[in-house]
Design a protein around this motif. Structure first.
Motif: not given
Lengths: 211, 390
Positions: A5-6, A22-23, A31-34, A37-38
């Protein structure tokens, strides 16, 4: 903050479109939730872009390049957000009023609003009042944003607000206005709900209406 | 009025502060919608200037550029309206005077060269005609991708200077002593790319993604501008002006310092060497760059448009530009609108005139007197100045 995320946050801030994409892909794969991430990656970065713009650390080019990187990441996330039923912060209609072809300010506002998590319906330039009214009628609109660059076209903002009143839609939507000749006083006079002097503050203003 | 302007430009004291600007938007807009006040009906624009008391400012190019090995085709709403090989153009690629302004619609321009073709579009709305602001808006620009850079470079490199000094002098005579015909020269290279050739937001993407190509093209345009300015040595005008529509929001301090400042310094050196004063059309929001303008060596910031139309106040520019550049403009057209009371308007004018005192300035309305402005307020300013010798 999660390392991936960073790195998304940093890539957006520096306008690095490729790394952002890419990140975001890597974050999805890990597996991070959309939604996370948003919110924590893309939107947080754009909030910081807005802050830096307001503080005079960033100018339009930096804002623009960061917004493009954010959009690149969002393109990957969009289908995933829809599938997981993540709703936008709100829905905003934008347009430059009838008789006016200037679109730079409106486009910057659109980018910053999207960066804040809003869904944007951009009606373009030279938008007649009835087109704004029709768009509000379609339902689910939280904010209507109007832009004008000329003193001669600025009165169309009031005409549009009057048209919303006549269509009994005025209470359903918050109206925000902006553009070079527009002032807070003018916004008050024509019955707008808010005025923003720039794209970043337009995003903050819109957020205040849906918060 | 011309003598008053010249006095200010030459560092002398005029008998009155010159008050000179454009009322063509007001005149054309009012005429178009049948709202020209009775007392002005049947009058020409210069006659209206004479009655109102504001000097008649107008612009013209003292030279054209011949674009060799170029074919230009203009199509208005699908109908071909112009075609020429090796055209002579005074303002490329804005093409003011070439794009139809008597009817609304989209004009497409094609530029055909041996190395490729470029195209771009202007659009004019019927509202622009009815408000007198008959300036078609560029809705797409000649350079859209990297491939277009070399075509644009080819066009610039195959161009030559064509003086039109006689035509300029003829127009100058027409304007007469109650006006000033400003000899304008094209935009400096960065503004040329930003506003005309690429477009604002696209320029920022190009600059980020393709800086090498961007700077190369800037260099090509710079060579052409430098050459033109040197050739202006034969043109005996006391003042020339770049047509940059400078705005600190788009041309921010970083871009200004990297691309604009060195260009102005270099061009001013050439023109000052010819005995010319140099101005720039600075009608945008200068807040972010107001402190940098004294470093440019410019003598005049023309069409200076202060707050509340922009975020730059008259007071901050006045303070920062004590040693130059001279302000031409300084009264926001906002004060001529009916949303401003008569009392507020008059207080503002008194405040400005007291602040100015007998310091050098060419007063005008920034950016221009608009079609919805109160012409009696323009007349009031003119009378106020006329009744108060310096």
């Amino acid at each position: 903050m999660n390392e991936i995320i960073k790195s998304i946050y940093t890539a957006v801030l520096s306008g690095d479109m490729t790394t952002t994409q890419e990140q975001v892909e890597q974050a999805v794969g890990s597996g991070l939730t959309p939604a996370d991430i948003l919110q924590e990656g893309l939107i947080s970065a754009m909030t910081e872009v807005g802050r830096r713009f307001e503080e005079g650390e960033y100018y339009v080019p930096e804002m623009l390049i960061a917004a493009r990187a954010m959009k690149a990441g969002l393109t990957i996330l969009k289908p995933l957000l829809a599938a997981s039923d993540v709703q936008p912060l709100g829905k905003v209609i934008l347009g430059t009023v009838k008789g006016d072809l200037h679109d730079i300010g409106k486009n910057l506002v659109s980018m910053m609003l999207e960066g804040a998590g809003f869904e944007i319906i951009d009606l373009g330039v030279d938008v007649p009042p009835d087109k704004f009214v029709e768009a509000v009628k379609s339902g689910g609109i939280d904010v209507l944003g109007m832009s004008a660059l000329l003193t001669t076209t600025m009165p169309l903002m009031k005409t549009t607000i009057d048209a919303l009143v006549a269509a009994q839609l005025r209470d359903q939507v918050k109206v925000i206005v902006g553009g070079a000749p527009v002032t807070q006083s003018y916004a008050d006079d024509i019955g707008a709900d808010g005025y923003a002097p720039d794209a970043s503050r337009a995003a903050s203003l819109a957020k205040s209406f849906v918060g | 009025m011309r003598q008053r302007v010249l006095a200010v430009l030459q560092g002398e004291k005029p008998d009155r502060t010159p008050f000179i600007d454009r009322i063509d938007f007001w005149y054309k807009g009012r005429t178009q919608v049948g709202k020209l006040p009775l007392e002005f009906q049947g009058m020409t624009l210069p006659e209206v200037h004479g009655i109102v008391g504001m000097g008649h400012q107008d612009w013209d190019y003292p030279y054209a550029i011949k674009y060799k090995k170029l074919e230009i085709i203009l199509t208005f709403e699908g109908e071909r309206i112009f075609q020429e090989v090796d055209p002579e153009i005074t303002n490329f690629p804005t093409l003011w005077g070439w794009i139809p302004i008597d009817k609304p619609g989209v004009t497409t321009t094609e530029l055909i060269t041996p190395v490729g073709k470029l195209s771009f579009q202007h659009r004019l709305l019927k509202e622009s005609i009815s408000t007198g602001t008959t300036r078609p808006q560029m809705i797409s620009h000649p350079i859209k991708d990297l491939h277009d850079f070399k075509i644009y470079e080819y066009i610039i490199e195959n161009s030559e200077f064509v003086p039109r000094y006689e035509a300029f002098t003829h127009r100058e005579d027409e304007i007469g002593d109650h006006g000033y015909l400003v000899p304008i020269i094209e935009r400096i290279p960065f503004q040329h790319l930003l506003i005309d050739a690429i477009g604002e937001l696209e320029t920022f993407y190009m600059l980020h993604d393709n800086p090498k190509e961007f700077r190369r093209l800037l260099g090509v345009i710079d060579e052409q501008v430098t050459d033109k300015l040197k050739r202006l040595a034969d043109f005996s005008a006391p003042y020339v002006e770049f047509t940059d529509n400078l705005d600190g929001f788009m041309t921010n301090p970083l871009l200004f310092q990297e691309y604009v400042l060195p260009a102005f310094q270099s061009y001013c050196e050439i023109l000052h060497g010819q005995g010319k004063k140099v101005g720039d059309h600075t009608d945008g929001d200068l807040k972010a760059i107001v402190h940098l303008l004294p470093e440019t060596d410019l003598d005049v910031c023309e069409s200076f448009t202060p707050a509340p139309t922009t975020s730059c106040t008259f007071e901050e520019a006045w303070k920062l530009w004590k040693g130059g550049p001279i302000i031409w403009g300084g009264i926001a057209s906002y004060y001529l609108e009916d949303r401003v009371s008569e009392v507020e308007f008059r207080e503002h004018i008194e405040h400005l005139l007291q602040l100015i005192g007998d310091s050098p300035i060419i007063l005008g309305v920034g950016d221009a007197v608009m079609s919805d402005n109160d012409i009696d307020r323009v007349r009031y300013i003119a009378e106020r100045i006329e009744n108060h010798p310096i």
